[in-house]
Design a protein around this motif. Structure first.
Motif, PDB file in Angstrom:
ATOM      1  N   MET A   4       0.649  -1.171  -0.041  1.00 16.96           N
ATOM      2  CA  MET A   4       0.317   0.007  -0.057  1.00 16.96           C
ATOM      3  C   MET A   4       1.012   1.587  -0.230  1.00 16.96           C
ATOM      4  SD  MET A   4      -1.667   0.930   4.124  1.00 16.96           S
ATOM      5  CE  MET A   4      -2.189  -0.696   3.855  1.00 16.96           C
ATOM      6  N   PRO A   5       0.002   2.371  -0.894  1.00 14.67           N
ATOM      7  CA  PRO A   5       1.006   3.222  -0.404  1.00 14.67           C
ATOM      8  C   PRO A   5       1.652   4.624   0.836  1.00 14.67           C
ATOM      9  CG  PRO A   5      -1.150   3.651  -1.655  1.00 14.67           C
ATOM     10  CD  PRO A   5      -1.036   2.553  -1.327  1.00 14.67           C
ATOM     11  N   TYR A   6       2.781   4.706   0.994  1.00 13.16           N
ATOM     12  CA  TYR A   6       3.387   4.767   1.743  1.00 13.16           C
ATOM     13  C   TYR A   6       1.442   6.109   2.781  1.00 13.16           C
ATOM     14  CZ  TYR A   6       5.988   7.436   5.578  1.00 13.16           C
ATOM     15  OH  TYR A   6       6.880   8.017   6.789  1.00 13.16           O
ATOM     16  N   SER A   7       1.070   6.940   2.804  1.00 15.78           N
ATOM     17  CA  SER A   7       0.380   7.203   3.046  1.00 15.78           C
ATOM     18  C   SER A   7      -0.761   6.507   4.015  1.00 15.78           C
ATOM     19  CB  SER A   7       0.126   8.751   2.257  1.00 15.78           C
ATOM     20  OG  SER A   7      -0.571   8.249   0.846  1.00 15.78           O
ATOM     21  N   GLU A   8      -1.225   6.323   2.788  1.00 18.20           N
ATOM     22  CA  GLU A   8      -2.184   4.706   3.652  1.00 18.20           C
ATOM     23  C   GLU A   8      -1.667   4.064   4.273  1.00 18.20           C
ATOM     24  OE1 GLU A   8      -5.398   4.627   2.640  1.00 18.20           O
ATOM     25  OE2 GLU A   8      -4.802   6.888   1.790  1.00 18.20           O
ATOM     26  N   ALA A   9      -0.435   4.029   4.714  1.00 20.49           N
ATOM     27  CA  ALA A   9       0.270   3.204   5.406  1.00 20.49           C
ATOM     28  C   ALA A   9       0.038   3.174   6.757  1.00 20.49           C
ATOM     29  CB  ALA A   9       1.679   2.825   5.831  1.00 20.49           C
ATOM     30  N   LEU A  10       0.816   4.916   6.881  1.00 27.91           N
ATOM     31  CA  LEU A  10       0.638   5.808   7.399  1.00 27.91           C
ATOM     32  C   LEU A  10      -0.832   5.899   8.589  1.00 27.91           C
ATOM     33  CD1 LEU A  10       2.767   8.692   7.359  1.00 27.91           C
ATOM     34  CD2 LEU A  10       3.167   7.327   9.027  1.00 27.91           C
ATOM     35  N   LYS A  11      -1.608   5.914   7.794  1.00 26.68           N
ATOM     36  CA  LYS A  11      -3.308   6.406   8.329  1.00 26.68           C
ATOM     37  C   LYS A  11      -3.556   5.027   9.105  1.00 26.68           C
ATOM     38  CE  LYS A  11      -5.081   9.385   4.395  1.00 26.68           C
ATOM     39  NZ  LYS A  11      -5.616   9.458   3.907  1.00 26.68           N
ATOM     40  N   THR A  12      -3.173   3.580   8.704  1.00 23.08           N
ATOM     41  CA  THR A  12      -3.565   2.765   8.948  1.00 23.08           C
ATOM     42  C   THR A  12      -2.411   2.532  10.503  1.00 23.08           C
ATOM     43  OG1 THR A  12      -3.864   1.457   6.908  1.00 23.08           O
ATOM     44  CG2 THR A  12      -3.395   0.290   8.753  1.00 23.08           C
ATOM     45  N   VAL A  13      -1.037   2.862  10.777  1.00 25.25           N
ATOM     46  CA  VAL A  13      -1.015   2.694  12.162  1.00 25.25           C
ATOM     47  C   VAL A  13      -1.466   3.276  13.088  1.00 25.25           C
ATOM     48  CG1 VAL A  13       1.764   2.675  12.538  1.00 25.25           C
ATOM     49  CG2 VAL A  13       1.153   1.935  10.822  1.00 25.25           C
ATOM     50  N   ALA A  14      -1.310   5.432  12.295  1.00 25.45           N
ATOM     51  CA  ALA A  14      -2.119   5.861  13.284  1.00 25.45           C
ATOM     52  C   ALA A  14      -3.450   5.143  13.629  1.00 25.45           C
ATOM     53  CB  ALA A  14      -2.523   7.314  12.186  1.00 25.45           C
ATOM     54  N   ALA A  15      -4.273   4.706  12.862  1.00 28.08           N
ATOM     55  CA  ALA A  15      -6.014   4.475  13.789  1.00 28.08           C
ATOM     56  C   ALA A  15      -5.965   3.335  14.129  1.00 28.08           C
ATOM     57  CB  ALA A  15      -6.423   3.926  12.435  1.00 28.08           C
ATOM     58  N   ARG A  16      -4.462   2.698  14.004  1.00 33.21           N
ATOM     59  CA  ARG A  16      -4.687   1.234  14.884  1.00 33.21           C
ATOM     60  C   ARG A  16      -3.890   1.627  16.708  1.00 33.21           C
ATOM     61  NH1 ARG A  16      -2.397  -3.100  11.494  1.00 33.21           N
ATOM     62  NH2 ARG A  16      -4.723  -3.240  10.200  1.00 33.21           N
ATOM     63  N   LYS A  17      -3.020   2.885  15.948  1.00 30.93           N
ATOM     64  CA  LYS A  17      -2.325   2.850  17.271  1.00 30.93           C
ATOM     65  C   LYS A  17      -1.918   4.883  17.533  1.00 30.93           C
ATOM     66  CE  LYS A  17       1.113  -0.989  17.405  1.00 30.93           C
ATOM     67  NZ  LYS A  17       1.932  -1.103  17.141  1.00 30.93           N
ATOM     68  N   PRO A  18      -2.784   5.434  18.170  1.00 38.55           N
ATOM     69  CA  PRO A  18      -2.812   6.582  18.127  1.00 38.55           C
ATOM     70  C   PRO A  18      -1.914   7.192  18.968  1.00 38.55           C
ATOM     71  CG  PRO A  18      -4.912   5.514  19.573  1.00 38.55           C
ATOM     72  CD  PRO A  18      -4.937   5.122  18.660  1.00 38.55           C
TER      73      PRO A  18
END
Length: 112
Positions: A4-18
């Motif tokens: 997945m694109p980097y920005s989408e990966a960041l969103k996924t991690v941030a959503a799981r781990k605030p």
């Protein structure tokens, strides 16, 4: 293996781990305060992309989203007032505030 694109990966991690998103914001502020302006802008941009997005930041700041993207882009040159405003709004959106703490540098000469 799908990627997945980097920005989408960041969103996924941030959503799981605030706490990840909060650390991005903290690292950005620390970089800026330590004179690492380019790194600070990159980290702020990553934080915005991982959390509220530029449209959300535009609603908070009253600034144009494209203007905000340029400010935090590779050739951006935001004023201190704009950076502080952006950081303040991002901290508020994360439900945190900053408390600055000075720490002595190793091998630092103190000017008298």
């Amino acid at each position: 293996m799908p990627t997945m694109p980097y920005s989408e990966a960041l969103k996924t991690v941030a959503a799981r781990k605030p706490e990840f998103a909060r650390h991005l914001l903290e690292d950005a502020a620390n970089a800026l305060l330590n004179g690492e302006v380019d790194e600070g802008r990159v980290l702020l941009r990553a934080h915005v992309n991982a959390t509220i997005g530029f449209e959300g930041l535009a609603r908070l700041t009253g600034k144009n989203p494209k203007s905000l993207m340029r400010m935090l882009g590779p050739n951006g040159s935001p004023t201190a007032v704009h950076l502080i405003g952006i950081i303040s709004h991002l901290a508020h959106s994360q439900g945190v505030h900053f408390k600055v703490q000075l720490e002595p540098q190793e091998n630092a000469a103190v000017l008298a």
